[in-house]
Scaffold this active site. Structure first.
Site, PDB file in Angstrom:
ATOM      1  N   GLY A  46      -3.416 -64.097  -3.992  1.00 46.41           N
ATOM      2  CA  GLY A  46      -2.407 -65.047  -3.532  1.00 46.41           C
ATOM      3  C   GLY A  46      -2.948 -65.903  -2.411  1.00 46.41           C
ATOM      4  O   GLY A  46      -3.843 -65.478  -1.671  1.00 46.41           O
ATOM      5  N   GLN A  51      -2.447 -71.328   4.852  1.00 45.43           N
ATOM      6  CA  GLN A  51      -3.782 -70.718   4.951  1.00 45.43           C
ATOM      7  C   GLN A  51      -4.904 -71.725   4.735  1.00 45.43           C
ATOM      8  O   GLN A  51      -6.050 -71.457   5.087  1.00 45.43           O
ATOM      9  CB  GLN A  51      -3.927 -69.581   3.935  1.00 45.43           C
ATOM     10  N   CYS A  93      -5.644 -59.751   3.573  1.00 49.48           N
ATOM     11  CA  CYS A  93      -5.245 -61.164   3.598  1.00 49.48           C
ATOM     12  C   CYS A  93      -6.503 -62.004   3.773  1.00 49.48           C
ATOM     13  O   CYS A  93      -7.369 -61.679   4.589  1.00 49.48           O
ATOM     14  CB  CYS A  93      -4.289 -61.398   4.761  1.00 49.48           C
ATOM     15  N   LEU A  94      -6.587 -63.110   3.020  1.00 49.79           N
ATOM     16  CA  LEU A  94      -7.768 -63.975   3.126  1.00 49.79           C
ATOM     17  C   LEU A  94      -7.881 -64.615   4.508  1.00 49.79           C
ATOM     18  O   LEU A  94      -8.961 -65.071   4.881  1.00 49.79           O
ATOM     19  CB  LEU A  94      -7.718 -65.063   2.042  1.00 49.79           C
ATOM     20  N   HIS A 135       4.361 -61.000   0.682  1.00 53.57           N
ATOM     21  CA  HIS A 135       3.250 -61.352   1.572  1.00 53.57           C
ATOM     22  C   HIS A 135       3.102 -62.873   1.679  1.00 53.57           C
ATOM     23  O   HIS A 135       2.970 -63.420   2.779  1.00 53.57           O
ATOM     24  CB  HIS A 135       1.971 -60.693   1.022  1.00 53.57           C
ATOM     25  N   GLU A 136       3.170 -63.563   0.530  1.00 50.57           N
ATOM     26  CA  GLU A 136       2.959 -65.020   0.528  1.00 50.57           C
ATOM     27  C   GLU A 136       4.149 -65.767   1.121  1.00 50.57           C
ATOM     28  O   GLU A 136       3.971 -66.755   1.847  1.00 50.57           O
ATOM     29  CB  GLU A 136       2.652 -65.527  -0.886  1.00 50.57           C
ATOM     30  N   HIS A 139       3.945 -65.792   4.748  1.00 49.15           N
ATOM     31  CA  HIS A 139       3.036 -66.836   5.263  1.00 49.15           C
ATOM     32  C   HIS A 139       3.782 -68.151   5.503  1.00 49.15           C
ATOM     33  O   HIS A 139       3.517 -68.857   6.469  1.00 49.15           O
ATOM     34  CB  HIS A 139       1.920 -67.119   4.257  1.00 49.15           C
TER      35      HIS A 139
END
Ligand code: NI
Length: 172
Positions: A46, A51, A93-94, A135-136, A139
């Protein structure tokens, strides 16, 4: 399509509430395409627009495993409208590369969102997809998975993160 730069904690854009998308035009589709390419290259399941430095309510998710066909989905202005159950699974997480922690999430969520043309949909998600949606969408509200940690675990995270960053600088 082009790869985008992924911003890392503690970049301020990651803490901002993202703006709703109001125009469903080619530039939105271009952004979603670039985000998907960036997510696959990372690789990740994701990626949310903040991000890549864009404070807009857009996220791309693909929870399919390598031997499955792509299940890429772009969620615009997504919102969790129902949730049930509880899971406690390890997340990464990226934007926080190299750090992983178990996070409490709802097991099942219903998400209302718009697609890239502005059409409204509802999605019932469970398993990894339910976790990815939470999670997304976090963000898009300026929340990172490490924000869900207890104060003690958060201070452990900060120390580990300093070490991870030092190691990354040494490798450069
Ligand atoms: Ni993330």
């Amino acid at each position: 399509m082009a790869l985008m730069k992924i911003y890392h904690y503690p970049e301020p854009v990651l803490k901002q509430q993202a703006s709703p998308v109001t125009s469903f035009d080619d530039s939105l589709r271009q952004l979603a395409g670039d985000m998907a390419e960036t997510m696959y290259a990372a690789p990740g399941v994701g990626l949310a627009a903040p991000q890549v430095g864009v404070s807009k309510q857009l996220t791309v998710i693909d929870c399919s495993s390598q031997d499955e066909p792509s299940q890429l989905i772009a969620l615009v202005n997504p919102e969790i409208i129902a949730r049930d159950g509880e899971v406690f699974e390890e997340e990464g997480c990226l934007s926080v590369p190299g750090f992983f922690a178990k996070i409490k999430r709802s097991a099942i969520v219903k998400v209302r969102y718009q697609d890239l043309t502005g059409q409204a949909h509802e999605l019932d998600a469970d398993g990894l997809m339910a976790i990815a949606c939470q999670h997304e969408i976090d963000h898009l509200n300026g929340i990172l998975f490490v924000d869900h940690l207890s104060p003690l675990k958060r201070s452990i995270f900060r120390k580990k993160w300093q070490k991870i960053q030092q190691r990354q600088e040494e490798q450069l």
